[in-house]
Motif scaffolding. Structure first.
Motif, PDB file in Angstrom:
ATOM      1  N   THR A   1      -2.205  -2.948   6.006  1.00  0.00           N
ATOM      2  CA  THR A   1      -3.051  -1.762   5.899  1.00  0.00           C
ATOM      3  C   THR A   1      -2.994  -1.214   4.478  1.00  0.00           C
ATOM      4  OG1 THR A   1      -2.377  -1.318   8.164  1.00  0.00           O
ATOM      5  CG2 THR A   1      -3.581   0.439   7.028  1.00  0.00           C
ATOM      6  N   ALA A   2      -4.094  -1.339   3.793  1.00  0.00           N
ATOM      7  CA  ALA A   2      -4.125  -0.924   2.386  1.00  0.00           C
ATOM      8  C   ALA A   2      -3.808   0.564   2.242  1.00  0.00           C
ATOM      9  CB  ALA A   2      -5.498  -1.236   1.787  1.00  0.00           C
ATOM     10  N   ALA A   3      -4.231   1.372   3.224  1.00  0.00           N
ATOM     11  CA  ALA A   3      -3.996   2.815   3.142  1.00  0.00           C
ATOM     12  C   ALA A   3      -2.506   3.130   3.181  1.00  0.00           C
ATOM     13  CB  ALA A   3      -4.722   3.526   4.289  1.00  0.00           C
ATOM     14  N   VAL A   4      -1.780   2.364   3.994  1.00  0.00           N
ATOM     15  CA  VAL A   4      -0.328   2.589   4.080  1.00  0.00           C
ATOM     16  C   VAL A   4       0.317   2.215   2.747  1.00  0.00           C
ATOM     17  CG1 VAL A   4       1.816   1.812   5.197  1.00  0.00           C
ATOM     18  CG2 VAL A   4      -0.224   2.272   6.581  1.00  0.00           C
ATOM     19  N   ALA A   5      -0.103   1.079   2.210  1.00  0.00           N
ATOM     20  CA  ALA A   5       0.447   0.651   0.921  1.00  0.00           C
ATOM     21  C   ALA A   5       0.131   1.683  -0.167  1.00  0.00           C
ATOM     22  CB  ALA A   5      -0.121  -0.711   0.544  1.00  0.00           C
ATOM     23  N   ALA A   6      -1.091   2.190  -0.125  1.00  0.00           N
ATOM     24  CA  ALA A   6      -1.491   3.175  -1.135  1.00  0.00           C
ATOM     25  C   ALA A   6      -0.697   4.459  -0.987  1.00  0.00           C
ATOM     26  CB  ALA A   6      -2.995   3.454  -1.011  1.00  0.00           C
ATOM     27  N   ALA A   7      -0.464   4.864   0.269  1.00  0.00           N
ATOM     28  CA  ALA A   7       0.299   6.096   0.518  1.00  0.00           C
ATOM     29  C   ALA A   7       1.718   5.956  -0.017  1.00  0.00           C
ATOM     30  CB  ALA A   7       0.319   6.401   2.016  1.00  0.00           C
ATOM     31  N   ILE A   8       2.314   4.800   0.235  1.00  0.00           N
ATOM     32  CA  ILE A   8       3.687   4.601  -0.251  1.00  0.00           C
ATOM     33  C   ILE A   8       3.689   4.586  -1.782  1.00  0.00           C
ATOM     34  CG2 ILE A   8       5.654   3.013  -0.299  1.00  0.00           C
ATOM     35  CD1 ILE A   8       4.878   2.125   2.529  1.00  0.00           C
ATOM     36  N   ALA A   9       2.680   3.924  -2.349  1.00  0.00           N
ATOM     37  CA  ALA A   9       2.630   3.824  -3.805  1.00  0.00           C
ATOM     38  C   ALA A   9       2.445   5.198  -4.458  1.00  0.00           C
ATOM     39  CB  ALA A   9       1.489   2.894  -4.213  1.00  0.00           C
ATOM     40  N   SER A  10       1.634   6.022  -3.843  1.00  0.00           N
ATOM     41  CA  SER A  10       1.323   7.301  -4.493  1.00  0.00           C
ATOM     42  C   SER A  10       2.319   8.397  -4.132  1.00  0.00           C
ATOM     43  CB  SER A  10      -0.100   7.742  -4.131  1.00  0.00           C
ATOM     44  OG  SER A  10      -0.211   7.875  -2.723  1.00  0.00           O
ATOM     45  N   THR A  11       2.817   8.405  -2.909  1.00  0.00           N
ATOM     46  CA  THR A  11       3.672   9.528  -2.477  1.00  0.00           C
ATOM     47  C   THR A  11       5.108   9.119  -2.198  1.00  0.00           C
ATOM     48  OG1 THR A  11       3.231   9.174  -0.131  1.00  0.00           O
ATOM     49  CG2 THR A  11       1.648  10.549  -1.344  1.00  0.00           C
ATOM     50  N   ARG A  12       5.384   7.831  -2.213  1.00  0.00           N
ATOM     51  CA  ARG A  12       6.687   7.274  -1.807  1.00  0.00           C
ATOM     52  C   ARG A  12       7.048   7.703  -0.389  1.00  0.00           C
ATOM     53  NH1 ARG A  12       6.352   3.163  -4.299  1.00  0.00           N
ATOM     54  NH2 ARG A  12       8.371   2.603  -3.417  1.00  0.00           N
ATOM     55  N   ARG A  13       6.034   7.919   0.431  1.00  0.00           N
ATOM     56  CA  ARG A  13       6.245   8.242   1.859  1.00  0.00           C
ATOM     57  C   ARG A  13       5.423   7.275   2.688  1.00  0.00           C
ATOM     58  NH1 ARG A  13      10.246  12.393   2.277  1.00  0.00           N
ATOM     59  NH2 ARG A  13      10.244  13.186   0.153  1.00  0.00           N
ATOM     60  N   CYS A  14       6.019   6.790   3.770  1.00  0.00           N
ATOM     61  CA  CYS A  14       5.277   5.930   4.690  1.00  0.00           C
ATOM     62  C   CYS A  14       4.753   6.790   5.835  1.00  0.00           C
ATOM     63  CB  CYS A  14       6.188   4.837   5.224  1.00  0.00           C
ATOM     64  SG  CYS A  14       5.387   3.828   6.487  1.00  0.00           S
ATOM     65  N   PRO A  15       3.478   6.675   6.190  1.00  0.00           N
ATOM     66  CA  PRO A  15       2.926   7.514   7.260  1.00  0.00           C
ATOM     67  C   PRO A  15       3.697   7.402   8.576  1.00  0.00           C
ATOM     68  CG  PRO A  15       1.173   6.334   6.112  1.00  0.00           C
ATOM     69  CD  PRO A  15       2.454   5.807   5.578  1.00  0.00           C
ATOM     70  N   ARG A  16       4.364   6.247   8.820  1.00  0.00           N
ATOM     71  CA  ARG A  16       5.086   6.102  10.084  1.00  0.00           C
ATOM     72  C   ARG A  16       6.513   6.657  10.012  1.00  0.00           C
ATOM     73  NH1 ARG A  16       3.483   2.286  13.643  1.00  0.00           N
ATOM     74  NH2 ARG A  16       5.031   3.302  14.961  1.00  0.00           N
ATOM     75  N   LEU A  17       6.939   7.027   8.815  1.00  0.00           N
ATOM     76  CA  LEU A  17       8.284   7.596   8.649  1.00  0.00           C
ATOM     77  C   LEU A  17       8.209   8.632   7.518  1.00  0.00           C
ATOM     78  CD1 LEU A  17      11.029   6.868  10.066  1.00  0.00           C
ATOM     79  CD2 LEU A  17      11.587   5.549   8.022  1.00  0.00           C
ATOM     80  N   PRO A  18       7.433   9.692   7.767  1.00  0.00           N
ATOM     81  CA  PRO A  18       7.038  10.582   6.654  1.00  0.00           C
ATOM     82  C   PRO A  18       8.166  11.407   6.057  1.00  0.00           C
ATOM     83  CG  PRO A  18       6.225  11.404   8.762  1.00  0.00           C
ATOM     84  CD  PRO A  18       6.806  10.070   9.036  1.00  0.00           C
ATOM     85  N   ASP A  19       9.252  11.577   6.788  1.00  0.00           N
ATOM     86  CA  ASP A  19      10.317  12.446   6.280  1.00  0.00           C
ATOM     87  C   ASP A  19      11.243  11.747   5.280  1.00  0.00           C
ATOM     88  OD1 ASP A  19       9.305  14.365   7.913  1.00  0.00           O
ATOM     89  OD2 ASP A  19      10.685  13.920   9.574  1.00  0.00           O
ATOM     90  N   VAL A  20      11.015  10.472   5.091  1.00  0.00           N
ATOM     91  CA  VAL A  20      11.964   9.703   4.270  1.00  0.00           C
ATOM     92  C   VAL A  20      11.274   9.202   3.007  1.00  0.00           C
ATOM     93  CG1 VAL A  20      13.486   7.693   4.233  1.00  0.00           C
ATOM     94  CG2 VAL A  20      13.163   8.981   6.361  1.00  0.00           C
ATOM     95  N   GLU A  21      11.951   9.377   1.899  1.00  0.00           N
ATOM     96  CA  GLU A  21      11.397   8.868   0.653  1.00  0.00           C
ATOM     97  C   GLU A  21      11.667   7.365   0.553  1.00  0.00           C
ATOM     98  OE1 GLU A  21      12.559  10.924  -2.882  1.00  0.00           O
ATOM     99  OE2 GLU A  21      11.989   9.245  -4.145  1.00  0.00           O
ATOM    100  N   VAL A  22      10.638   6.624   0.216  1.00  0.00           N
ATOM    101  CA  VAL A  22      10.788   5.174   0.063  1.00  0.00           C
ATOM    102  C   VAL A  22      11.152   4.899  -1.396  1.00  0.00           C
ATOM    103  CG1 VAL A  22       9.633   2.943   0.234  1.00  0.00           C
ATOM    104  CG2 VAL A  22       9.081   4.761   1.874  1.00  0.00           C
ATOM    105  N   PRO A  23      12.317   4.330  -1.646  1.00  0.00           N
ATOM    106  CA  PRO A  23      12.724   4.094  -3.045  1.00  0.00           C
ATOM    107  C   PRO A  23      11.721   3.197  -3.772  1.00  0.00           C
ATOM    108  CG  PRO A  23      14.545   3.691  -1.530  1.00  0.00           C
ATOM    109  CD  PRO A  23      13.327   3.868  -0.691  1.00  0.00           C
TER     110      PRO A  23
END
Lengths: 328, 547
Positions: free
Chosen positions: A38-60
């Motif tokens: 899902t490109a939107a998920v990848a984009a969200a992680i890239a831009s916010t360092r948050r995954c929509p399915r685990l929003p409370d955690v910062e993705v390093p």
């Protein structure tokens, strides 16, 4: 700088478990590649360092996110499949075109694969060239993984090499510890049945049956599951381990566990409509397997009937109690 | 004298022709025999030399096992060797590690020398060009003029071959074939050898039980046609290791090989549901070793095959052995029908009266990990995509990695593919389907399928012909619906159910010492329920018709 391919963990699926595992590994300094289609998920992680399915955690930032399976296969030799049972077929088909016999795959799918109820390890062999495969299961919930609390899982494979590599790459002491097993059939079915009986325990707790009845339910779940495991070619005692009982005890008490939550919703009399969960799917597939193997599973049968809307929770409880008393 | 004759008899080497470049690898065997034995000994010694405890264990186990075996024998072999093994048992504990390694080298050398086969192109020429004709002439004098003209039509009719023959010829040129057939009779290797010759496929090396070398005539041909000797009385680890290493070296050297993965002949006649993976694993090991060397290497192709007899020479002995449940303890049958030349001739004479007495059917070739291969020999995954096998043998750093447990698991995968292929590639004669139909009808009458109960029935039990014919029709339909369960012989396909019954009765009533089945008006009389059970067992994987 590109990490060593042999030391990199590739994770398929940016759901809550896949993301949590990626986060935990990256925090420990392990090279990780996370694949989402899902490109939107990848984009969200890239831009916010948050995954929509685990929003409370910062993705390093060390977690590299890719949207092409070929990029994943080129980056990592060891792959973890962390998608749902309904998604696993298409994802393995995609991967089949890009992986080779040098890859190792373990899956963390807690149900048999749709649409024809095969074990996911069988599907890996059918859909990809990979032979060195295994299953990862156990009570390591996403919140535990990301908070560094003690958690354990079991990895099962016919290949010692898979066990060794899984432990080398995924062990995160003192937080995550992996145990090894050769009982692939047993661990896969135990994991699926734990999900199914988590729904049943959600039902029981929602109906406030009391601790005595809850204990009976758990012990009968162990007995029924052990029979099915043995009939399917696994070891009966495997259900008493991390993938089965360990999973069940942890999840059946975690309010935001989808299986447990579904059970409680059913107990409240909510119309679930098309709402389902891995555990609910696992219950129905396990019932079909039990029928084929001629294994009697009265508790699971009752759960299946409730999920199918054929009987009420009260009727299921009465039927289960009568059958258990008559049988055991 | 008898013992001398059963030893390897060879023709003088200096009179033999030099192999030509396009001859199969086996034609070079005698020139490479010495280096092959030396390589086997070197590898086995290397395997144990670095492990002092293991070395002591295998020597101790071998010596004690040999003392036990030879002490119970009262023959020349015992008088020759027992003393030496006893002395080794006594000395072993006091020996230095270097002395133990020397002892290991000596034992390995002796055993490998005993195992190693021999191939003489002159004997091969004799066997392939003369023996079939002579046999045909002896058994069918009327066919002699045809034999004089060089035709083997009688044997052609006796042995038919099915499967992807052209593909096998092509793969034999680019790689090493490992034929893995089902095993019903000691005639299997003879029938297969003839079939390979006639189909212009290369001859193979194979391990034959040492007991088969007891007949001087059979021994001479086996010794000189690539058979290596497997002494099944020796069950200690060292001997098994040497055997496996011998097979591995042969495969690495490009010798086409024949394994019977079911082990010994199938006593019950059930299509092998499980396999002995020891020798089969050498295909995986040999391929892995070749990958490890990194250079160009010959691929290895494993070819499932079934050998389907209309009548089985040793059926009576085999089923008795199975039913006596002594198959495990009396592992080696030394005095069965195969050891009596007269019985073989009688067998051939009987089955020559029927066409298509043996059908050898080759299945789709596989790579050593159980993948299908395409016409060019490339491995394909389950989706039909070409794959490179080298990756399956690599570790995390991308280089080749030795891993016996991994290879054992690959061998199990290969074994599963063979087990699935055997029923699918089986061909059922009238004898099998008639036996199954009669057996089903008998069991329905009696209410049990337990063979031990059935053998206690009063003799002369009868079943009605119309019931059997109806069951034949049902079997025909069941097989048509399940291609994975096998196929009917073309004569059964062409004939009606009544004609198939007549055909089966003719064979089952006429060869064995007691008629298995005879017709009595509109009934069939069962003369030998054990043999009936034996023949129908070939279809044991087909579910029983629900009544």
């Amino acid at each position: 700088m590109s990490a060593n391919r042999g030391d990199t963990v590739g994770i398929v699926g940016a759901g809550s478990f896949g993301t949590a595992l990626a986060v935990a590994l990256a925090r420990a300094g392990r090279p990780v590649v996370l694949y989402t289609r899902t490109a939107a998920v990848a984009a969200a992680i890239a831009s916010t360092r948050r995954c929509p399915r685990l929003p409370d955690v910062e993705v390093p930032t060390a977690v590299r996110v890719v949207t092409e399976p070929a990029a994943l296969a080129a980056s990592a030799r060891f792959l973890v499949i962390a998608v749902t049972s309904t998604d696993v077929g298409p994802r393995l088909t995609e991967l089949g075109a890009v992986v080779d016999g040098g890859h190792l795959i373990v899956h963390a799918v807690g149900a048999l694969a749709a649409p024809d109820d095969v074990r996911v390890s069988e599907l890996i062999e059918r859909s990809t060239p990979v032979l060195r495969a295994g299953v990862l299961a156990g009570p390591a919930l996403p919140p535990d993984l990301v908070s560094g609390r003690f958690a354990s899982m079991v990895v099962a494979s016919a290949f010692d090499e898979v066990l060794v590599e899984a432990r080398r790459l995924l062990n995160l002491p003192p937080a995550l510890r992996l145990y090894g097993s050769h009982d692939v059939v047993g661990v896969e079915l135990a994991s699926a049945l734990a999900g199914a009986f988590t729904v049943a325990l959600g039902l029981a707790d929602g109906a406030a049956v009391g601790v005595g009845a809850r204990a009976v339910l758990i012990t009968r779940a162990v007995a029924e599951s052990a029979r099915l495991l043995e009939a399917a070619g696994g070891k009966a005692r495997t259900f008493a381990g991390l993938a089965g009982l360990g999973n069940l005890l942890v999840r059946a008490g975690t309010e935001d566990d989808p299986d447990y939550a579904l059970g409680r919703a059913l107990a409240r009399g909510e119309a679930i409509g098309t709402r389902t969960s891995e555990g609910a799917r696992a219950a129905l597939t396990a019932l079909r397997l039990a029928e084929r193997r001629r294994v009697r599973m009265p508790l699971l049968l009752g759960l299946g009937a409730v999920l199918a809307g054929k009987i009420s929770v009260t009727e299921a409880a009465r039927l289960a109690a009568d059958t258990v008393a008559a049988e055991e | 004298m008898f013992r001398l004759l059963s030893r390897p008899l060879r023709l003088p080497a200096f009179l033999g022709p030099a192999p030509r470049p396009d001859d199969p690898q086996i034609f070079r065997f005698n020139g490479e025999r010495g280096p092959i034995i030396a390589d086997v000994v070197r590898r086995v010694v290397q395997h144990y030399a670095g492990q002092p405890q293991k070395l002591l264990y295998v020597l101790n186990e071998a010596a004690n096992a040999e003392v036990r075996r030879l002490a119970s024998q009262d023959d020349m072999e015992a008088s020759d060797a027992l003393g030496a093994w006893r002395r080794l048992v006594k000395r072993l504990g006091k020996m230095s590690e270097e002395e133990r390694v020397q002892e290991l080298r000596r034992i390995c050398g002796d055993m490998t020398e005993d195992i190693a086969g021999n191939f003489d192109p002159r004997v091969y020429a004799l066997a392939t060009k003369i023996v079939p004709g002579v046999l045909t002439g002896i058994m069918r004098p009327v066919a002699l003029p045809q034999v004089m003209l060089g035709g083997f039509r009688q044997l052609d009719e006796l042995v038919t071959v099915e499967g992807p023959i052209e593909k096998l010829r092509r793969l034999a040129r680019v790689g090493t074939l490992v034929l893995t057939p089902t095993h019903s009779s000691n005639l299997d290797s003879v029938a297969l050898g003839f079939a390979l010759m006639r189909e212009n496929l290369p001859p193979v090396v194979y391990g034959a039980g040492k007991n088969l070398f007891s007949n001087p005539l059979i021994s001479f041909f086996m010794h000189n046609l690539g058979a290596y000797r497997v002494d099944r009385r020796l069950r200690f680890e060292l001997y098994k290791e040497i055997l496996k290493e011998y097979s591995t070296v042969l495969l690495e050297s490009g010798y086409h090989s024949l394994f019977f993965p079911g082990g010994t002949r199938c006593r019950s006649n059930v299509i092998e549901p499980s396999l002995k993976l020891g020798l089969l694993g050498t295909a995986v090991t040999a391929y892995g070793n070749a990958v490890a060397t990194g250079g160009a290497h010959k691929p290895i192709y494993v070819v499932p095959a079934t050998i389907n007899y209309r009548l089985v020479l040793e059926a009576e002995t085999l089923i008795e052995d199975y039913l006596a449940e002594t198959g495990k303890s009396r592992y080696i049958i030394t005095d069965d029908e195969f050891s009596r030349i007269g019985r073989i001739v009688e067998f051939l004479r009987k089955i020559l009266a029927h066409e298509g007495a043996v059908v050898i059917r080759f299945g789709r070739p596989l790579d050593p990990l159980g993948h299908d291969v395409d016409d060019d020999g490339r491995s394909l995954d389950r989706q039909g995509r070409p794959i490179d096998l080298r990756g399956f043998f690599t570790g995390a750093d991308g280089s080749h990695r030795v891993d016996e447990q991994r290879d054992a698991e690959y061998t199990r995968l290969l074994g599963r593919r063979l087990v699935a292929a055997f029923p699918r590639e089986s061909v059922f004669h009238a004898t099998t389907v008639v036996a199954r139909a009669v057996f089903d009808e008998l069991c329905a009458q009696v209410g049990t399928r337990d063979i031990y109960q059935l053998t206690r029935l009063p003799p002369g039990r009868e079943v009605a012909v119309p019931d059997v014919v109806r069951r034949l029709g049902a079997l025909r339909a069941a097989l048509a619906a399940r291609p994975e369960a096998g196929r009917l012989h073309h004569r059964v396909v062409a004939a009606g159910d009544s004609a198939t019954l007549d055909d089966g009765l003719r064979a089952l009533g006429g060869y064995h010492s007691h008629p298995v089945l005879t017709r009595a008006g509109d009934h069939l009389r069962i003369g030998d329920v054990k043999l009936l059970y034996y023949y129908q067992n070939r279809l044991a994987h087909l579910p029983v018709e629900k009544s």
